[in-house]
Design an enzyme around this catalytic site. Structure first.
Site, PDB file in Angstrom:
ATOM      1  N   HIS A  48      -5.794  36.815  43.522  1.00 41.64           N
ATOM      2  CA  HIS A  48      -7.085  36.184  43.254  1.00 41.64           C
ATOM      3  C   HIS A  48      -7.907  36.901  42.180  1.00 41.64           C
ATOM      4  O   HIS A  48      -8.821  36.301  41.603  1.00 41.64           O
ATOM      5  CB  HIS A  48      -7.896  36.080  44.546  1.00 41.64           C
ATOM      6  CG  HIS A  48      -7.323  35.122  45.536  1.00 41.64           C
ATOM      7  ND1 HIS A  48      -7.204  33.764  45.286  1.00 41.64           N
ATOM      8  CD2 HIS A  48      -6.806  35.306  46.780  1.00 41.64           C
ATOM      9  CE1 HIS A  48      -6.657  33.167  46.334  1.00 41.64           C
ATOM     10  NE2 HIS A  48      -6.401  34.077  47.243  1.00 41.64           N
ATOM     11  N   ARG A  73      -0.666  43.347  45.348  1.00 39.89           N
ATOM     12  CA  ARG A  73      -0.388  42.000  45.849  1.00 39.89           C
ATOM     13  C   ARG A  73       0.032  41.109  44.685  1.00 39.89           C
ATOM     14  O   ARG A  73      -0.677  40.990  43.685  1.00 39.89           O
ATOM     15  CB  ARG A  73      -1.603  41.403  46.553  1.00 39.89           C
ATOM     16  CG  ARG A  73      -1.305  39.991  47.083  1.00 39.89           C
ATOM     17  CD  ARG A  73      -2.275  39.527  48.137  1.00 39.89           C
ATOM     18  NE  ARG A  73      -3.610  39.242  47.628  1.00 39.89           N
ATOM     19  CZ  ARG A  73      -4.539  38.600  48.335  1.00 39.89           C
ATOM     20  NH1 ARG A  73      -4.270  38.192  49.586  1.00 39.89           N
ATOM     21  NH2 ARG A  73      -5.746  38.374  47.843  1.00 39.89           N
ATOM     22  N   ASP A  87       9.085  47.417  38.533  1.00 42.12           N
ATOM     23  CA  ASP A  87       9.458  48.233  37.379  1.00 42.12           C
ATOM     24  C   ASP A  87       8.293  49.072  36.856  1.00 42.12           C
ATOM     25  O   ASP A  87       8.507  50.178  36.336  1.00 42.12           O
ATOM     26  CB  ASP A  87       9.992  47.342  36.248  1.00 42.12           C
ATOM     27  CG  ASP A  87      11.436  46.894  36.470  1.00 42.12           C
ATOM     28  OD1 ASP A  87      12.061  47.363  37.439  1.00 42.12           O
ATOM     29  OD2 ASP A  87      11.936  46.072  35.676  1.00 42.12           O
ATOM     30  N   GLU A 152      -0.658  33.806  56.942  1.00 48.05           N
ATOM     31  CA  GLU A 152      -2.013  33.281  56.756  1.00 48.05           C
ATOM     32  C   GLU A 152      -2.047  31.752  56.786  1.00 48.05           C
ATOM     33  O   GLU A 152      -2.874  31.127  56.129  1.00 48.05           O
ATOM     34  CB  GLU A 152      -2.602  33.804  55.443  1.00 48.05           C
ATOM     35  CG  GLU A 152      -1.693  33.675  54.242  1.00 48.05           C
ATOM     36  CD  GLU A 152      -2.255  34.330  53.008  1.00 48.05           C
ATOM     37  OE1 GLU A 152      -3.470  34.639  52.983  1.00 48.05           O
ATOM     38  OE2 GLU A 152      -1.494  34.531  52.043  1.00 48.05           O
ATOM     39  N   ASP A 178      -7.579  32.220  54.850  1.00 46.21           N
ATOM     40  CA  ASP A 178      -6.637  31.117  54.643  1.00 46.21           C
ATOM     41  C   ASP A 178      -6.195  30.515  55.973  1.00 46.21           C
ATOM     42  O   ASP A 178      -6.020  29.301  56.084  1.00 46.21           O
ATOM     43  CB  ASP A 178      -5.419  31.601  53.861  1.00 46.21           C
ATOM     44  CG  ASP A 178      -5.683  31.650  52.367  1.00 46.21           C
ATOM     45  OD1 ASP A 178      -5.972  30.595  51.778  1.00 46.21           O
ATOM     46  OD2 ASP A 178      -5.604  32.738  51.786  1.00 46.21           O
TER      47      ASP A 178
END
Length: 265
Positions: A48, A73, A87, A152, A178
Site C-alpha cells: 500500500h 511486504r 535478491d 485476511e 481486509d
C-alpha cells in the site's frame, strides 16, 4: 563469509513478544528514524505504500545498522517480484491475501532455488549473496529466509489450518481491516463476528505450531491480541504517528475541527 543471520526469525524462535511499526513513507531516511527508536521489527510496505524495488533496497540499507529487524511486504504473489525482493537482501518476506494451501506452497517455491522451487539465480549480481561473497549461498539461502503469509479474507480463515500446515511457511499475519471488509463489516474490525474469526485463526495456527502476528496500533487492541496469543504485533504506523503528532502540536495553539477516529488498519 557466512550466511547472514535473520534476526526476525531468531526472535520468533524465542517466543517472546515482538513490537513492530509499519514503515510507509517509502524512504530510507524515514525508515532509519523509526529503526533508531527501538522497535523490534519494521514492516517495509510494498503493498500500500508507494514503494518500488529500489526504494525498498534503500530502506533495507538504511536500517541495516540498527536492531530493528526489517520485514518486507510484497504487493502480490508474483514470483518474479519475490525473486527481486530476495535478491536485494530481503530475509523476511510477508505476502498479502493468501487463501489456500496451494497459494502458500507456490510462495514457498518462489523463495527456494531448484529443485525445491523456482527462484532464479542471480549470483554475483545480487546483494543477498553479498555479491558472491557468501559461501554456498545457493544451498543455504533458505536457512536465513522467513516467509510470513497473510490471512485476511473469509476464504483464508476457512483454509487457515491447511495454510498454516504448509511446509516452508514460518508464520501467519492477520489483516483485521481486509477481513472486516470481506465479512461485510467495513470499518468495524471489532465486530464480534470478525473478532471470532481472528480468534479462530490464532488458535488454528497455534495448533500447527507456528507464530501469529497482527496489526494493532490501538493499545487496547494490541493488548487483547497479545493475550490471545499473537507474538509479533505492529503497534504503530509511521505516517499515522506523524499526523497524530502534528495535530496534537497544532491543537495547542489553535482550534481544530473534529478529527475522525478509526480502528481500521
Amino acid at each position: 563469509m557466512q550466511l547472514p543471520t535473520n534476526p526476525f526469525k531468531n526472535m520468533l524462535i524465542k517466543r517472546e513478544p515482538m513490537w513492530g511499526c509499519w514503515a510507509g513513507f517509502a524512504t530510507g531516511y524515514a525508515a532509519e528514524i523509526i529503526a533508531n527508536t527501538g522497535f523490534d521489527w519494521l514492516l517495509i510496505d510494498g503493498e500500500h505504500a508507494p514503494n518500488t524495488v529500489p526504494t525498498i533496497l534503500a530502506q533495507l540499507q538504511a536500517v541495516a545498522p540498527y536492531s530493528s529487524a526489517p520485514v518486507v511486504r510484497s504487493v502480490n504473489h508474483d514470483p518474479a517480484l519475490i525473486k527481486q525482493l530476495l535478491d536485494i537482501g530481503t530475509q523476511t518476506l510477508m505476502v498479502p491475501m493468501v487463501e489456500s494451501a496451494e497459494q502458500a506452497a507456490a510462495l514457498v517455491r518462489a523463495t527456494r532455488y531448484p529443485p525445491h522451487g523456482v527462484r532464479g539465480v542471480g549470483g554475483g549480481l545480487v546483494r543477498a549473496t553479498r555479491w558472491d561473497g557468501v559461501d554456498d549461498y545457493l544451498n543455504k539461502a533458505h536457512e536465513s529466509l522467513c516467509l510470513i503469509v497473510q490471512i485476511e479474507s473469509p476464504k483464508g480463515v476457512e483454509q487457515a489450518e491447511a495454510i498454516a500446515a504448509t511446509d516452508g511457511v514460518d508464520a501467519i499475519f492477520i489483516g483485521p481491516a481486509d477481513l472486516s471488509v470481506g465479512m461485510g463489516y467495513p470499518g468495524n474490525p471489532g465486530h464480534p463476528d470478525v473478532q471470532s474469526a481472528i480468534q479462530k485463526v490464532i488458535k488454528t495456527v497455534h495448533a500447527a505450531g507456528k507464530p501469529v502476528g497482527i496489526l494493532a496500533p490501538v493499545e487496547e487492541d494490541a493488548r487483547r491480541y497479545q493475550a490471545l496469543g499473537c507474538q509479533f504485533i505492529a503497534v504503530g504506523i509511521d505516517i499515522s504517528l506523524l499526523r497524530q503528532g502534528a495535530l496534537a502540536t497544532l491543537a495547542r495553539y489553535k482550534e481544530l475541527p473534529p478529527q475522525p477516529s478509526t480502528r481500521t488498519y
